[in-house]
Design a protein around this motif. Structure first.
Motif, short mmCIF file in Angstrom:
data_model
loop_
_atom_site.label_atom_id
_atom_site.label_comp_id
_atom_site.label_asym_id
_atom_site.label_seq_id
_atom_site.Cartn_x
_atom_site.Cartn_y
_atom_site.Cartn_z
N TYR A 355 -21.56 18.54 -21.49
CA TYR A 355 -21.53 19.40 -22.39
C TYR A 355 -20.12 20.12 -22.40
CZ TYR A 355 -26.41 19.67 -24.12
OH TYR A 355 -27.67 19.43 -24.76
N HIS A 368 -13.82 24.53 -33.70
CA HIS A 368 -13.72 25.84 -32.80
C HIS A 368 -15.28 26.29 -32.66
CE1 HIS A 368 -9.59 26.02 -31.87
NE2 HIS A 368 -9.49 26.08 -32.99
N ARG A 369 -15.87 26.33 -33.89
CA ARG A 369 -17.43 26.68 -33.77
C ARG A 369 -18.12 25.59 -33.04
NH1 ARG A 369 -16.73 28.15 -40.16
NH2 ARG A 369 -15.12 26.28 -39.76
N LYS A 370 -18.00 23.97 -33.19
CA LYS A 370 -18.78 23.10 -32.36
C LYS A 370 -18.32 23.53 -31.18
CE LYS A 370 -20.84 20.24 -34.72
NZ LYS A 370 -22.25 19.92 -34.43
N ALA A 371 -17.34 23.56 -30.65
CA ALA A 371 -16.52 23.92 -29.15
C ALA A 371 -17.58 25.13 -28.63
CB ALA A 371 -15.13 24.24 -29.09
N PHE A 373 -20.36 26.26 -29.92
CA PHE A 373 -21.65 25.94 -29.73
C PHE A 373 -21.98 25.60 -28.05
CE2 PHE A 373 -25.25 22.99 -30.09
CZ PHE A 373 -26.15 23.73 -30.59
N PHE A 374 -21.08 24.04 -28.01
CA PHE A 374 -21.54 23.36 -26.94
C PHE A 374 -21.01 24.25 -25.63
CE2 PHE A 374 -21.73 20.00 -29.71
CZ PHE A 374 -22.91 19.46 -29.25
N ARG A 376 -21.69 27.51 -25.32
CA ARG A 376 -22.84 28.24 -25.15
C ARG A 376 -23.81 27.47 -24.17
NH1 ARG A 376 -27.15 29.11 -28.29
NH2 ARG A 376 -28.43 30.85 -27.69
N GLN A 377 -23.95 26.22 -24.86
CA GLN A 377 -25.02 25.38 -24.16
C GLN A 377 -24.84 25.32 -22.82
OE1 GLN A 377 -27.47 24.03 -25.50
NE2 GLN A 377 -26.86 25.08 -27.43
N ALA A 404 -14.51 32.25 -31.23
CA ALA A 404 -15.16 31.51 -32.42
C ALA A 404 -16.35 32.54 -32.88
CB ALA A 404 -15.75 30.16 -31.88
N TYR A 405 -17.12 33.17 -32.21
CA TYR A 405 -18.02 34.09 -32.80
C TYR A 405 -17.43 35.49 -33.05
CZ TYR A 405 -21.25 30.34 -31.44
OH TYR A 405 -21.78 29.01 -31.05
#
Lengths: 1192, 121
Positions: A355, A368-371, A373-374, A376-377, A404-405
């Motif tokens: 991840y 950045h949103r994908k980044a 997301f991962f 956060r994983q 990103a958030y």
């Protein structure tokens, strides 16, 4: 799995870097960073250390261009079970780092190092670098024979050079070791195994299979060593063989490994040059790599070991290789596929690494949103491990997602704030909708809350109270509408708990509650207005608008540029106040321990206060402070100490929030939800502090309440001015403003002037004379007495200023300190007083007696119109002989006044007399005024006041009436006489005004009130019709007298004073007897400056009015000429005509003289009010009584 | 996972203007968030993909674990579900009181979307 893998990883020589002995961590990192600079060592540089012992197996080694690559593993790493499969996983070298001053015994260092090396059985070269040895250590021989390398103390540059040399030496040694190993392997004999190979005792079939595979695996491994030795061509050759063998033996795992190696060799050979063909080739081969790793999956030992991690690593390697914006689609596919593999990974740490890598690659791709997301994983995986270090990692990873958030901590975006502070400030709050929306971009509130909650959780676990506080603050401040009251309470206690573990005075970049917005600037009292000083003008205050409390004035509204925005001026040393509104939209009571204005300019002392905000409430509070030094001040917000932590709350943030709320972009407006009214967004204007100014404070002596006056009342008001500032008042100027300015009759400006400079603490008292104005007829309401607040009172504007510049200042450079304006409202409340009802003229004429005296004496030459026989009858003062008509006359202006008030008025009439001849005989006349008895008017009564109209007659009727007029009113002079109708009519008007202005009706009530009636208009109306008669003499004056005293009289004309005394005695009067010849004279006086030719006639009438000279029944005989007597009367002279009468019957007779003027000029016509030039002008004298004694 | 689904409408500027958990609402709140997290992350892909294709309906452009993301890109914003919601959205846009880009708070809209979800999903 390993982090940070790439295709080139296969060509890197791993060297463990270990701290040996006691060495401070920063020092170790410092030395390691020096080492890290030598990750690539060119082959050409190591040739001097290299000795070819036997023929090198690396035949195609590129000695000129190639290089060895190192990967320094700080702290080392445990041996990998896969190091046979991928030789680059082996730790091939061990480098110890020792700091001699902290490890004096080199022998023990050498011992420790060799012990440390024992853990790395695969290592081929070991060196221990000892830095900064002391002299004794340099001489120490005990470590001889060990791998200890002493770095003599030297400067950094020399040290680095040494280090480079040592790394080159290591590289050369490694290269020689690789050669040795390759030769050995080629000769066969090494057994290469991976955990994938069955651990159980091999069946015979498998043994045969393994033997077949051994050769391929050996070739692959030699290829690996060729790569490590920096010889891609050799590597490629071995890999090709290995691929062939592995394919034949169905050894998919090793096939994939060899393929990976070949790709790496390809890339090394190309030396980093990329092109589309190469990319296609790499993609193609790696897809095959991934496929073969997948094929090598063996169900039976899937529970224990799986090639999946290699497949995923290969996927990541390819993704990293392709990671470019243009190829994002491929990369996304690879990464999505890799993410899919995560749940099949057995090892949790593998999943973590996966991840992390996916997140990094998405980040590199710009997703950045994908980044996030991962990431956060990753954080969630960390949080599943229940230990502090994992929590810290989770917190750090989550902190990376905040951008990103859009839940960043202010501390991480500080530079952004300063960047956009500029433009928004100049915007003056007028932002476009677009930019407002962009402020709230990506506001996925649900996600934001989750992320913040996770940050809070991880921070609590990680034991970072400040991060926890900050997360809780952000959560509470931004999402309170989405949080239940219980949740809000929970956050409040989280804040409090975190604060307990923080040292007091800790600052957080993120504000919690309350919400703070700028409310307003309190109205400067009008006593403190600051006026910019215009040095170029004497009246420096003119043209400058008062700085005032109003930021927006209607006058500046039209100007579009923001430079017109009013600057706020504060005075050093004078406390200022700013109103801010606080809102607590949460369900708990909020204690703000202290709040004060935040100022960075360092010239402001802010005073903190404590506020308590009940749940769901807002409050407007006053924050105050004192500017200390001149210069600009900017106040971005407030410093708040709340929940145990200090944070700054910027007004701009709340403003943006409110704009967003207004646009529906934000969940809720905290102020509105607290029931506060909507305010216009107010941004802090530029504020500048000026040096101390004087400060005048005024108050009206006897109370600042309204001054109650009756209409027309005149009163002095005393105003006391005190300088409450620290600077003397040097200039002061008073002007009037507001309505009814003329009610201020005088201001003792001189008193003020003489008190300047008014030192700090000084006082001056200044009288102001007020005269109450008339109440308008329009507003009966105000007449009823309720007109305190209608703004009709005048104001005194007092502009004042201190010294021009402080000593030492460059006067030319800086603008002078501003001045101030003190507004002193004169609160006058006017009550209705005496009211005027009507005015009219009263006049009456009483004939004079014909006797020995001439009834009037006129000083024609002096122009004196003074009554000369006023002494005659003291009891009858108002009965005056008209000196021009020769008759007794009464002429009054009667004013009818009513008193509707409930007090008593006493009126008195006075007439100002301007003596044109006062220079001649001043002692004889009452200069100034005449006054008459007072008239008392009781409440609710009406009374009449009589104003005698005397003293107004002009002495001469002539064309130079203009000149005469100018003597009286003193305004027009030197104008040549013109006989136009216009001028002769305009002049009386001026004279009337002059006349009226001299009549004053004063009143008094009680002891203190006195005033004057404003009746000018009424008098003018009353006089308008008869003004000619009042003002102007007749052209001719007729008089009769007995001729016997005529000789005396001619003398008397020259000395009127004597004649007054003698003639006025009643004894001197002669008497007329019937049946006696009575010589008489008629006197005709010309009151003009022209010769007048007249035709005079005289009649005598008896009591019945019958003409008793002519006709049948004449009772009076006469001698001389009585009719059509043609006479020429010289200007301003009198002539006499003698005749005699013989009365037959005693009794009362009346003598009348009349004349027709021939060739009348315009003046006479105007006086006679005729227009046609043909009309004869007829002058008639007044009747004279003749009493004839005797018997019939 | 069954037929759990999450529907989010996102305006330009990446502001979610409408969110609804449709189908069987996940019991655990975490999962509900997870849906949104996935949708949020998928926007990166949508943003790139929207430029490369003229299709409005992008089926299964992203996935995470068992969750698949499908997107309906409109000019300003299953296929039939998306189309009907799009019509609803257009109606909302025509409301003069609705500021494009702000949250949709109409309960009518919410009811309709949920009804459509029951019908199609």
């Amino acid at each position: 799995m390993e982090p940070d893998v790439s295709i080139e990883t296969s060509s890197m020589i791993r060297a463990a870097v270990l701290p040996i002995g006691t060495i401070p961590t920063p020092l170790f990192r410092d030395y390691a960073s020096m080492l890290n600079r030598h990750q690539t060592v060119s082959l050409s540089s190591i040739s001097s250390f290299y000795t070819e012992h036997q023929k090198s197996p690396f035949a195609h080694q590129p000695w000129d261009a190639g290089s060895l690559r190192f990967k320094f593993m700080l702290g080392g790493s445990p041996p990998s079970p896969w190091e046979d499969f991928q030789s680059n996983r082996k730790i091939l070298a061990v480098i110890g780092i020792c700091h001699c001053p902290s490890s004096p015994d080199l022998g023990s260092v050498a011992q420790q190092f060799s012990n440390a090396c024992k853990g790395y059985s695969s290592s081929l070269v070991q060196r221990c670098f000892a830095f900064c040895p002391g002299d004794s250590q340099l001489e120490d021989e005990s470590h001889k024979g060990s791998n200890l390398v002493l770095f003599p103390p030297a400067d950094r540059q020399t040290q680095e050079f040494h280090l480079q040399t040592m790394v080159q030496d290591i590289a050369a040694s490694l290269l020689m070791e690789f050669e040795k190993w390759a030769l050995q392997a080629e000769s066969g004999g090494t057994i290469l195994k991976t955990p994938l190979d069955s651990q159980a005792s091999l069946s015979s079939e498998e043994v045969i299979k393994a033997k077949k595979r051994r050769l391929g695996r050996a070739q692959k491994t030699i290829g690996d060593y060729c790569l490590l030795a920096g010889s891609p061509v050799d590597a490629n050759a071995h890999y090709s063989t290995a691929l062939e063998l592995a394919r034949l033996t169905g050894d998919f795992f090793w096939y994939a490994g060899a393929m990976e190696g070949s790709v790496c060799a390809l890339l090394i050979d190309r030396m980093g040059q990329k092109d589309a063909v190469l990319e296609e080739e790499v993609k193609y081969r790696y897809n095959s790599v991934i496929l073969h790793y997948r094929k090598s999956f063996i169900q039976e030992n899937a529970q224990r070991v799986s090639p999946l991690s290699f497949e995923l690593e290969a996927t990541l390697k390819l993704a990293r290789f392709l990671c470019r914006r243009e190829l994002s689609k491929d990369v996304v596919e690879l990464l999505t596929a890799a993410a899919d593999g995560a749940k099949s990974l057995i090892d949790a740490s593998d999943r973590l690494i996966l991840y992390v890598e996916i997140a990094r690659l998405f980040g590199a791709l710009g997703y950045h949103r994908k980044a996030a997301f991962f990431s956060r994983q990753v954080a969630q995986l960390y949080l599943q491990q229940d230990n502090k270090f994992a929590a810290i990692s989770a917190m750090q990873v989550l902190a990376m997602t905040t951008k990103a958030y859009r839940v960043q901590s202010r501390s991480s975006i500080e530079h952004n704030i300063s960047d956009d502070a500029g433009p928004t400030h100049t915007d003056g709050g007028k932002m476009h909708h677009h930019s407002i929306v962009s402020l709230f971009e990506s506001q996925w509130s649900t996600l934001q809350m989750v992320v913040l909650r996770e940050i809070l959780l991880s921070a609590v676990r990680a034991g970072d109270p400040l991060a926890a506080w900050s997360a809780a603050a952000r959560l509470l401040r931004s999402y309170y509408p989405l949080i239940t009251p219980a949740g809000q309470n929970g956050l409040a206690s989280a804040l409090a708990n975190s604060a307990e573990r923080l040292p007091s005075g800790t600052r957080s970049a993120d504000p919690a509650l309350p919400f703070i917005r700028l409310h307003s600037f309190p109205l400067h009292s009008s006593q403190m207005d600051i006026i910019r000083r215009d040095t170029a003008r004497e009246d420096w205050w003119a043209g400058a608008a008062p700085s005032g409390p109003f930021i927006y004035t209607p006058f500046s509204k039209g100007e579009s540029n923001h430079s017109s925005k009013q600057e706020l001026i504060w005075v050093a040393g004078e406390p200022v106040q700013v109103l801010v509104e606080l809102a607590n939209p949460c369900g708990f009571e909020l204690m703000v321990d202290s709040i004060y204005l935040s100022v960075y300019s360092g010239n402001f002392d802010a005073f903190p206060i404590t506020v308590n905000l009940p749940p769901n409430s807002s409050k407007v509070i006053t924050l105050s402070g004192i500017p200390t030094k001149e210069g600009p001040i900017s106040i971005p917000g407030c410093i708040v100490h709340c929940f145990g932590v200090i944070s700054e709350h910027c007004f701009k943030d709340v403003d943006n929030l409110l704009i967003g709320a207004a646009q529906g972009l934000v969940l809720s407006d905290p102020f509105r939800s607290c029931g506060s009214v909507k305010l216009k967004n107010l941004s802090f204007p530029p504020i500048s502090v000026v040096p101390p100014l004087p400060l005048l404070v005024s108050h009206v002596v006897g109370g600042d309440g309204a001054i109650i006056l009756y209409e027309g009342e005149i009163r002095d008001v005393w105003i006391r001015l005190a300088n409450a500032g620290t600077v003397p008042v040097e200039q002061a100027h008073i002007s009037l403003s507001g309505k009814n300015q003329d009610s201020v009759m005088s201001v003792a400006y001189e008193t003020l002037k003489s008190a300047l400079p008014l030192k700090p603490g000084g006082e001056v008292t200044m009288p102001v004379t007020l005269k109450a104005w008339q109440l308008g007829l329009m507003d009966p309401d105000t007449a009823a007495g309720k007109q305190v607040k209608d703004g009709s009172s005048p104001m005194l504007f007092l502009h004042y200023s201190g010294p021009m510049a402080n000593s030492g200042d460059l006067q030319n450079e800086s603008a002078p300190p501003p001045g101030r304006r003190l507004v002193i409202p004169l609160n006058v409340c006017v009550l209705q007083g005496l009211s005027f009802v009507k005015a009219r003229m009263l006049s009456m004429e009483i004939p004079a007696h014909v006797d020995g005296t001439y009834p009037k004496l006129v000083q024609v030459e002096s122009g004196d119109v003074e009554e000369v026989d006023g002494l005659e009858k003291q009891t009858d003062r108002f009965m005056k002989i008209d000196p021009y008509r020769g008759s007794w006359g009464l002429r009054f202006l009667e004013l009818e006044l009513s008193n509707p008030t409930d007090i008593v008025f006493e009126t008195s009439v006075s007439v100002d007399v301007e003596n044109s001849n006062s220079n001649k005989r001043p002692s004889d006349f009452k200069c100034g005024e005449f006054s008459y008895p007072k008239t008392r008017i009781d409440r609710d009564y009406t009374a009449r006041v009589l104003i005698p109209l005397e003293h107004f007659k002009l002495p001469v009727l002539d064309g130079s009436f203009l000149v005469k007029g100018s003597q009286m009113n003193g305004t027009t002079s030197g104008r040549s006489s013109s006989f136009s109708e216009r001028n002769s009519m305009a002049e009386p008007n001026a004279s009337i005004k002059n006349l009226i202005s001299r009549i004053k009706v004063r009143w008094q009530s009680g002891r203190n009130s006195s005033g004057e009636l404003n009746i000018k208009d009424a008098i003018q109306a009353a006089l308008q019709t008869s003004v000619m008669d009042v003002l102007l003499p007749d052209p001719l004056t007729f008089g009769f007298r007995l001729a016997k005293s005529s000789v005396d009289h001619t003398k008397k004309l020259d000395s009127p004073k004597n004649s007054d005394v003698q003639d006025n005695s009643p004894l001197s009067r002669g008497s007329i007897i019937a049946h006696d010849m009575t010589p008489m004279e008629v006197l005709v006086r010309n009151n003009t400056k022209e010769m007048i030719r007249i035709s005079l006639s005289i009649t005598c009438r008896d009591v019945a009015g019958e003409n008793c000279i002519e006709g049948d029944k004449a009772t009076v005989l006469w001698e001389g000429v009585l009719s059509a007597i043609t006479l020429k009367v010289p200007p301003l002279q009198e002539i006499k005509h003698s005749f005699s009468l013989y009365f037959l019957i005693p009794g009362e007779y009346t003598m009348l003289a009349a004349a027709v003027i021939d060739d009348a000029n315009e003046v006479l016509r105007a006086r006679a009010r005729t227009n046609s030039s043909d009309e004869p002008i007829f002058c008639r004298g007044p009747p004279f009584h003749v009493r004839v004694n005797g018997t019939a | 996972m069954g037929s759990t689904a999450c529907f989010v409408m996102v305006s330009k500027n990446d502001i979610p203007i409408y969110e609804a958990e449709v189908g069987i609402v996940p019991k655990k709140e975490d999962a509900a968030h997870q849906h949104q997290f996935i949708l949020h992350a998928a926007l990166d892909i949508v943003q790139d993909l929207a430029w490369t294709t003229s299709a409005m309906f992008l089926k299964a452009i992203d996935r995470f674990n068992d969750l698949v993301v499908s997107v309906y890109v409109t000019a300003v914003l299953c296929a039939s579900f998306f189309q009907e919601v799009h019509e609803l959205y257009i109606k909302t846009l025509l409301n003069p009181l609705y500021l494009p880009g702000s949250r949709i708070t109409s309960s009518h809209f919410d009811t309709k979307v949920r009804a459509l979800a029951r019908k199609y999903l």
